[in-house]
Scaffold this motif. Structure first.
Motif, PDB file in Angstrom:
ATOM      1  N   GLN A  45       0.839  -1.205   0.000  1.00  0.00           N
ATOM      2  CA  GLN A  45       0.000   0.000   0.000  1.00  0.00           C
ATOM      3  C   GLN A  45       0.877   1.261   0.000  1.00  0.00           C
ATOM      4  OE1 GLN A  45      -2.594   0.076   3.409  1.00  0.00           O
ATOM      5  NE2 GLN A  45      -4.393   0.256   2.118  1.00  0.00           N
ATOM      6  N   ASP A  46       1.918   1.252   0.814  1.00  0.00           N
ATOM      7  CA  ASP A  46       2.839   2.391   0.837  1.00  0.00           C
ATOM      8  C   ASP A  46       3.445   2.618  -0.548  1.00  0.00           C
ATOM      9  OD1 ASP A  46       2.777   3.326   3.480  1.00  0.00           O
ATOM     10  OD2 ASP A  46       4.328   1.940   4.170  1.00  0.00           O
ATOM     11  N   GLY A  49       1.190   4.180  -2.970  1.00  0.00           N
ATOM     12  CA  GLY A  49       1.065   5.605  -2.637  1.00  0.00           C
ATOM     13  C   GLY A  49       2.281   6.394  -3.116  1.00  0.00           C
ATOM     14  N   HIS A  50       3.455   5.794  -2.979  1.00  0.00           N
ATOM     15  CA  HIS A  50       4.675   6.487  -3.413  1.00  0.00           C
ATOM     16  C   HIS A  50       4.705   6.619  -4.928  1.00  0.00           C
ATOM     17  CE1 HIS A  50       6.817   5.131   0.566  1.00  0.00           C
ATOM     18  NE2 HIS A  50       5.718   5.824   0.756  1.00  0.00           N
ATOM     19  N   ALA A  53       2.461   9.441  -5.936  1.00  0.00           N
ATOM     20  CA  ALA A  53       3.030  10.782  -5.712  1.00  0.00           C
ATOM     21  C   ALA A  53       3.902  11.186  -6.902  1.00  0.00           C
ATOM     22  CB  ALA A  53       3.840  10.797  -4.416  1.00  0.00           C
ATOM     23  N   LEU A 127       8.454  11.039   1.794  1.00  0.00           N
ATOM     24  CA  LEU A 127       8.441   9.588   1.611  1.00  0.00           C
ATOM     25  C   LEU A 127       9.593   8.879   2.322  1.00  0.00           C
ATOM     26  CD1 LEU A 127       7.298   9.210  -2.094  1.00  0.00           C
ATOM     27  CD2 LEU A 127       5.935   9.520  -0.028  1.00  0.00           C
TER      28      LEU A 127
ATOM     29  N   ALA B  50       1.484   8.553   2.376  1.00  0.00           N
ATOM     30  CA  ALA B  50       1.156   8.797   0.967  1.00  0.00           C
ATOM     31  C   ALA B  50       0.186   7.760   0.410  1.00  0.00           C
ATOM     32  CB  ALA B  50       2.436   8.829   0.136  1.00  0.00           C
ATOM     33  N   GLY B  51       0.230   6.529   0.939  1.00  0.00           N
ATOM     34  CA  GLY B  51      -0.631   5.477   0.403  1.00  0.00           C
ATOM     35  C   GLY B  51      -1.908   5.286   1.199  1.00  0.00           C
ATOM     36  N   PHE B  80       1.910  17.986  -1.083  1.00  0.00           N
ATOM     37  CA  PHE B  80       3.020  17.684  -0.178  1.00  0.00           C
ATOM     38  C   PHE B  80       3.801  18.952   0.182  1.00  0.00           C
ATOM     39  CE2 PHE B  80       2.419  13.585  -2.327  1.00  0.00           C
ATOM     40  CZ  PHE B  80       2.408  12.724  -1.243  1.00  0.00           C
ATOM     41  N   LEU B 140      -1.855   1.783   7.742  1.00  0.00           N
ATOM     42  CA  LEU B 140      -0.485   2.205   7.460  1.00  0.00           C
ATOM     43  C   LEU B 140       0.127   3.013   8.594  1.00  0.00           C
ATOM     44  CD1 LEU B 140      -0.547   3.214   3.695  1.00  0.00           C
ATOM     45  CD2 LEU B 140       0.156   1.066   4.744  1.00  0.00           C
TER      46      LEU B 140
END
Lengths: 251, 160
Positions: A45-46, A49-50, A53, A127, B50-51, B80, B140
């Motif tokens: 999931q991270d 998301g990265h 971005a 991040l 972010a996720g 951001f 998260l």
């Protein structure tokens, strides 16, 4: 032109995150223990998301919208390193890949957080805090399992030897290397690779694992410019299956 | 005439869907509120992680809240430019987290060091004799810890 050089850099970062995120998600429901199932699912999931971005930043620079870019390209249009597209294999391989990749990624973000390009610097600053948890996880597990039983040590050692040439491919020099360094966008692949070797060596020294002699290895390059293994296209087909049937679907 | 303070009050009713005791103001994700001379409202937000899949939901809730209070012309921007970190959680927010059973993140100065990532106070018995089990959890933003004093697993809102 600097803008093209920056786009090239952002695509390879975003594509790495997207593809490894997808691979990590394949552990959901199959982790060797609950904590690892949750860890790989969370990192998936991270990473998505990265990638979002960076795709969003690319979109602001005139590229397609993030969903289209993620779902509508074919394998030869992807800039990810071949390391991240390899199948998840057994847990030992996924752990070693995660260890090798995330130790590289945090250095990349640390370098980008000092970038002369403010937009990139802001995203990287944010991040790198998240990736710290990925690195903490990888290093902890490698230290534990790399000194545990004969089986865990020999499995990790084999995976390390298999994965290392692919991991060196993370640092495939770009066509725009010097331009990016001169403009202060980031420190460049060669500098990152040297720092990365120091970091992973420091962790491996605390285990029974042995880092193969890097000078004797042939790095697997090509991924950054569209050359991929036979494993990438099936991954993309699966990832984009719903989107291709109905681009307006929400799920 | 609307002021940014009015808007901030409206947003007190918008909660984090995964931690319903925490308002977006207390979470620290609202980074700017502006009211132009013609009344046009701009709300700026930044994601925690972010996720985080809840961010889009929170943005929609902010829009709903503005509409409910009669604000017609507005935009909600996610960016951001002022990145979130866990020091932005307010004192009120930290108290609410604790009462909810989630250990609040330890505030820190300068660079976040490993000790702070692993440190957590048990929300049940308040012991600091705890260990991190895994830096990942059910969402998260949470890590999982074990209290060596009351022998209970608990979760922490991760320092970031």
């Amino acid at each position: 032109m600097l803008e093209n050089a920056i786009k090239d850099l952002l695509y390879k970062i975003a594509d790495d995150q997207l593809i490894l995120g997808h691979r990590n998600s394949e552990w959901t429901g199959f982790g060797p223990m609950l904590e690892e199932d949750i860890a790989f699912s969370s990192m998936a999931q991270d990473k998505l998301g990265h990638s979002l971005a960076f795709y969003t930043l690319l979109h602001q620079m005139g590229e397609g919208d993030p969903d289209t870019v993620a779902f509508m390209r074919n394998a030869d249009q992807f800039h990810n390193s071949q390391l991240v597209e390899l199948p998840i294999g057994e847990y030992d391989f996924s752990l070693i890949r995660h260890f090798l990749y995330d130790n590289a990624e945090i250095l990349r973000f640390e370098s980008l957080s000092q970038s002369t390009n403010e937009e990139i610097a802001k995203i990287a600053t944010k991040l790198k805090g998240e990736v710290r948890y990925h690195v903490l996880h990888a290093n902890t597990l490698v230290k534990q399992l790399g000194s545990a039983t004969q089986e865990s040590i020999s499995r990790l050692q084999q995976s390390l030897e298999y994965a290392l040439p692919f991991a060196l491919g993370i640092f495939e020099p770009s066509k725009h290397e010097q331009e990016l360094i001169d403009a202060g966008i980031y420190s460049g692949e060669a500098a990152l690779q040297n720092q990365w070797l120091e970091r992973i060596s420091a962790v491996l020294e605390k285990t029974h694992l042995k880092l193969p002699e890097i000078a004797n290895l042939q790095p697997v390059y090509g991924g950054r410019y569209g050359q991929h293994t036979e494993h990438l296209q099936p991954l993309l087909d699966e990832m984009a299956e719903v989107f291709k049937i109905d681009p307006t679907a929400e799920w | 005439m609307l002021t940014p303070e009015h808007i901030r009050d409206f947003l007190d009713e918008v909660k984090d869907p995964e931690i319903p005791v925490l308002s977006l103001n207390d979470l620290g994700v609202i980074t700017g509120i502006e009211v132009a001379e013609d009344g046009f409202v701009t709300v700026r937000m930044t994601p925690t992680f972010a996720g985080c899949p809840a961010m889009e939901y929170m943005r929609a809730e902010v829009e709903q809240s503005l509409k409910r209070h009669g604000v017609q012309a507005f935009t909600v921007q996610m960016s951001f430019s002022e990145p979130w970190n866990s020091n932005k959680i307010s004192e009120k927010g930290r108290k609410a987290l604790k009462e909810f059973g989630l250990a609040p993140p330890q505030p820190y100065q300068g660079i976040l060091v490993l000790d702070i990532l692993e440190y957590a106070e048990c929300p049940n018995c308040h012991s600091t004799n705890t260990e991190m089990r895994t830096p990942f959890g059910p969402t998260l933003c949470r890590s999982m810890h074990f209290c060596l004093n009351c022998r209970q697993l608990f979760e922490q809102f991760k320092p970031l």
